[in-house]
Design a protein around this motif. Structure first.
Motif, PDB file in Angstrom:
ATOM      1  N   GLU A  37      12.036   5.598  15.691  1.00 25.22           N
ATOM      2  CA  GLU A  37      10.910   4.687  15.509  1.00 25.22           C
ATOM      3  C   GLU A  37      10.058   5.144  14.319  1.00 25.22           C
ATOM      4  N   VAL A  38       9.708   4.200  13.436  1.00 28.01           N
ATOM      5  CA  VAL A  38       8.897   4.510  12.260  1.00 28.01           C
ATOM      6  C   VAL A  38       7.448   4.112  12.550  1.00 28.01           C
ATOM      7  N   ARG A  39       6.545   5.079  12.414  1.00 32.94           N
ATOM      8  CA  ARG A  39       5.124   4.841  12.649  1.00 32.94           C
ATOM      9  C   ARG A  39       4.327   5.195  11.391  1.00 32.94           C
ATOM     10  N   ARG A  40       3.388   4.361  11.037  1.00 35.16           N
ATOM     11  CA  ARG A  40       2.469   4.696   9.951  1.00 35.16           C
ATOM     12  C   ARG A  40       1.347   5.543  10.539  1.00 35.16           C
ATOM     13  N   VAL A  41       1.117   6.725   9.939  1.00 34.32           N
ATOM     14  CA  VAL A  41       0.125   7.644  10.500  1.00 34.32           C
ATOM     15  C   VAL A  41      -1.118   7.783   9.626  1.00 34.32           C
ATOM     16  N   GLY A  48       0.838  -1.193   0.000  1.00 36.93           N
ATOM     17  CA  GLY A  48       0.000   0.000   0.000  1.00 36.93           C
ATOM     18  C   GLY A  48       0.870   1.238   0.000  1.00 36.93           C
ATOM     19  N   ASN A  49       0.211   2.392  -0.176  1.00 40.44           N
ATOM     20  CA  ASN A  49       0.905   3.685  -0.269  1.00 40.44           C
ATOM     21  C   ASN A  49       0.466   4.553   0.907  1.00 40.44           C
ATOM     22  N   HIS A  50       1.373   4.828   1.822  1.00 46.99           N
ATOM     23  CA  HIS A  50       0.995   5.395   3.105  1.00 46.99           C
ATOM     24  C   HIS A  50       1.811   6.638   3.469  1.00 46.99           C
ATOM     25  N   VAL A  51       1.474   7.191   4.645  1.00 48.27           N
ATOM     26  CA  VAL A  51       2.180   8.324   5.221  1.00 48.27           C
ATOM     27  C   VAL A  51       2.813   7.860   6.527  1.00 48.27           C
TER      28      VAL A  51
END
Length: 300
Positions: free
Chosen positions: A168-172, A157-160
């Motif tokens: 730390e990497v978080r999908r928002v 998918g294509n996310h932010v």
């Protein structure tokens, strides 16, 4: 000699008449394949920008007007920002990562994976005053070999995303077709994110813990698709489109447009007072001094 042409402001709302600028738009340089990601360095008085298909970063020097290669290869870099310590932060589509260029010229990888899976092709990036890095991850760099390297999406998918100050990497946000340009409001309480596939710009509320709420459509593009986005100090929202720059009031009203002869990909406010527009449009770099100032975020 710098080429120039007469400035064309198209007024859609009378409030736009407060926005004005030079009589002439200057073409500072031409000769790229697809220019993107201008980032202004006030101390050095130069602009770094991407020529994605040619896999290079270029540098325009304000003091001499010269343009030269800053870095090649460049990981098919797209969008950039300058962090609060004056360092270049880059979205490398080809290398599927976000990096920071250190003062000694070395690169630090800020993020290249989420939950162990490689990103698609990071596209555009901004920094929050808390030190976190926010970026979009569409598929353009893996869709073909033109802007990166043909490949498969590992994430699906294509996310932010948001990278915290401790890494730390978080999908928002995970409900985009092709997330693209993004920018904070002057007080950083809101985040604007373009969805190029849907041809619109969305506005989110930024919560105290670094999450996003809402995400209603703020504006829809009437000329191709939106791309890069920036705000001025009054909170007006400027967005790149196929016919130029579109300017919206914070209430969502289209105020007017700055019309340009090429498809605009991205732009930034620069100069000592942040009242110079530097615009990457197809193969050319344009400049215009205006009577509005780009936003100065808390901590800058």
């Amino acid at each position: 000699m710098v080429d120039r042409f007469r400035t064309r402001f198209e007024v859609a709302d009378e409030r736009f008449r407060r926005v004005n600028g030079d009589e002439w738009v200057e073409c500072l340089w031409t000769g790229g394949r697809w220019l993107e990601g201008p980032a202004w360095f006030p101390a050095a008085r130069h602009l770094i920008f991407s020529d994605i298909p040619n896999d290079r970063l270029l540098r325009w020097d304000e003091t001499t007007g010269a343009v030269g290669v800053f870095r090649q290869p460049a990981g098919h870099a797209n969008g950039h920002t300058v962090d609060r310590r004056g360092r270049l932060v880059s979205c490398e589509q080809g290398n599927r990562r976000v990096t920071r260029t250190e003062p000694d010229g070395s690169d630090t990888v800020l993020a290249d994976r989420w939950q162990g899976k490689r990103f698609n092709s990071p596209n555009d990036v901004v920094e929050h005053s808390d030190g976190s890095i926010w970026f979009t991850d569409p598929s353009y760099g893996i869709d073909s070999d033109y802007e990166g390297h043909l490949g498969d999406s590992e994430i699906g998918g294509n996310h932010v995303y948001r990278v915290t100050s401790d890494g730390e990497v978080r999908r928002v946000a995970d409900d985009f077709g092709q997330p693209n340009g993004l920018a904070f409001s002057p007080d950083e309480s809101q985040l604007y994110v373009v969805d190029t596939r849907a041809r619109h710009l969305r506005r989110f509320t930024v919560t105290g813990d670094g999450a996003l709420r809402g995400g209603d459509v703020f504006a829809t593009c009437d000329a191709g698709s939106f791309d890069g986005v920036r705000l001025d100090q009054a909170g007006r929202v400027w967005v790149a489109a196929h016919d130029g720059l579109h300017c919206f009031d914070p209430d969502g009203t289209l105020l007017g447009k700055l019309l340009l002869p090429e498809v605009v990909a991205n732009f930034t406010f620069g100069g000592p007072k942040r009242n110079h527009l530097y615009i990457c449009a197809s193969s050319s770099l344009y400049s215009l001094r205006v009577n509005v100032n780009g936003v100065r975020y808390p901590g800058w």
